[in-house]
Design an enzyme around this catalytic site. Structure first.
Site, PDB file in Angstrom:
ATOM      1  N   GLY A   9     -17.573  30.391  37.854  1.00 35.92           N
ATOM      2  CA  GLY A   9     -17.064  29.725  37.098  1.00 35.92           C
ATOM      3  C   GLY A   9     -15.146  29.988  37.391  1.00 35.92           C
ATOM      4  N   SER A  11     -13.482  29.041  39.316  1.00 37.50           N
ATOM      5  CA  SER A  11     -11.971  28.319  40.403  1.00 37.50           C
ATOM      6  C   SER A  11     -11.210  27.687  39.230  1.00 37.50           C
ATOM      7  CB  SER A  11     -12.380  27.737  41.179  1.00 37.50           C
ATOM      8  OG  SER A  11     -13.893  26.689  40.323  1.00 37.50           O
ATOM      9  N   TYR A 145     -26.640  17.420  29.190  1.00 35.93           N
ATOM     10  CA  TYR A 145     -25.222  18.480  28.397  1.00 35.93           C
ATOM     11  C   TYR A 145     -25.827  19.267  26.907  1.00 35.93           C
ATOM     12  CZ  TYR A 145     -20.621  21.260  27.385  1.00 35.93           C
ATOM     13  OH  TYR A 145     -19.769  21.709  26.904  1.00 35.93           O
TER      14      TYR A 145
END
Length: 270
Positions: A9, A11, A145
């Site tokens: 992750g 980016s 989540y």
């Protein structure tokens, strides 16, 4: 010799900040992300971009195989890739729920499986799982989540006592409000899923709360520095906490009963 780090992750947000921060501090960093075009700019800091979709087995194995071939080992794995998908449980399609768990839980677990044989062989390794205060505190409209982050907490606690015999540490990072695109994306997702449902009033209240969190969010380098502290400690703490409202929220969760904590949370839904 510089330790080799895989940051997933990478980016944006915490992943990007961590990859840059560790590269600036002498680590050999592989920055992995699905949107590999967004990693090109990281080359200037010495980071090696690598394509990775944590929901696809062939991508996971290819990523680890390449790093082992080029660097010889993955000394530090930072499981940061994640998705914040929101909406009332009744409204969220099961396909979206499964995708959330695939990315936030099973992808991280599979990467751990892939790097562990090499860490065991070297009698050294640091596995850093990015959880959230949402792994200890649940808010409405975030059931899947929170389920994924609670699961990461439990997985880490179990794993820690399995691998310590091989010189491997498992570290959990619990960020609070941290500046990233996830807050805005999660807010949009919430309204898409539940903005016109029977839960719309609560969805609007949650959206306003997210806007307040975004205003007070800390720079992701704050979390990156916690990660560095953890992986460099001879005897790291089990958990590191940082970011907006993280410590107060976890403290209140600890001292209040479930019903009182619910009351406190819902009092913010205006």
């Amino acid at each position: 010799m510089a330790k080799t780090v895989l940051v997933t992750g990478a980016s944006s947000g915490i992943g990007k900040a961590t990859a840059i921060y560790l590269a600036q501090n002498g680590y050999k960093v592989y920055g992995a992300a699905r949107r590999v075009e967004r990693l090109e700019a990281l080359k200037d800091t010495g980071i090696k971009p690598i394509a990775l979709d944590v929901s696809k087995e062939e991508s996971l194995t290819a990523c680890v195989d390449r790093i082992i071939k080029e660097a010889g080992s993955v000394d530090v794995l930072i499981n940061n890739a994640g998705l914040g998908s929101y909406g009332a449980l009744e409204d969220v399609p099961m396909a979206e729920a499964k995708n959330q768990l695939e990315i936030n839980l099973f992808g991280a677990a599979r990467l751990i499986q892939l790097v562990l044989p090499h860490m065991r062989k070297n009698r050294y390794g640091k596995i850093v799982n990015i959880s959230s205060i949402g792994g200890k505190v649940s808010l409405p409209m975030g059931s899947w989540y929170h389920a994924s982050k609670f699961a990461i907490e439990g997985l880490s606690d179990s794993l820690r006592n399995e691998v310590r015999q091989f010189g491997i540490d498992v570290i959990v990072i619990e960020p609070g409000g941290t500046r990233s695109e996830m807050i805005a994306v999660g807010s949009e997702d919430l309204m898409r899923v539940s903005g016109n449902s029977p839960y719309s009033k609560l969805a609007n209240s949650i959206q306003k709360m997210y806007a307040d969190i975004e205003k007070n969010a800390v720079d992701p380098v704050v979390i990156a520095s916690l990660i560095k502290k953890g992986i460099e400690a001879k005897h790291p703490k089990v958990r590191y906490i940082g970011g907006a409202m993280a410590k107060p929220m976890l403290f209140m969760r600890k001292i209040l009963s479930d019903k009182l904590f619910d009351k406190m949370v819902m009092s913010q839904m205006k």
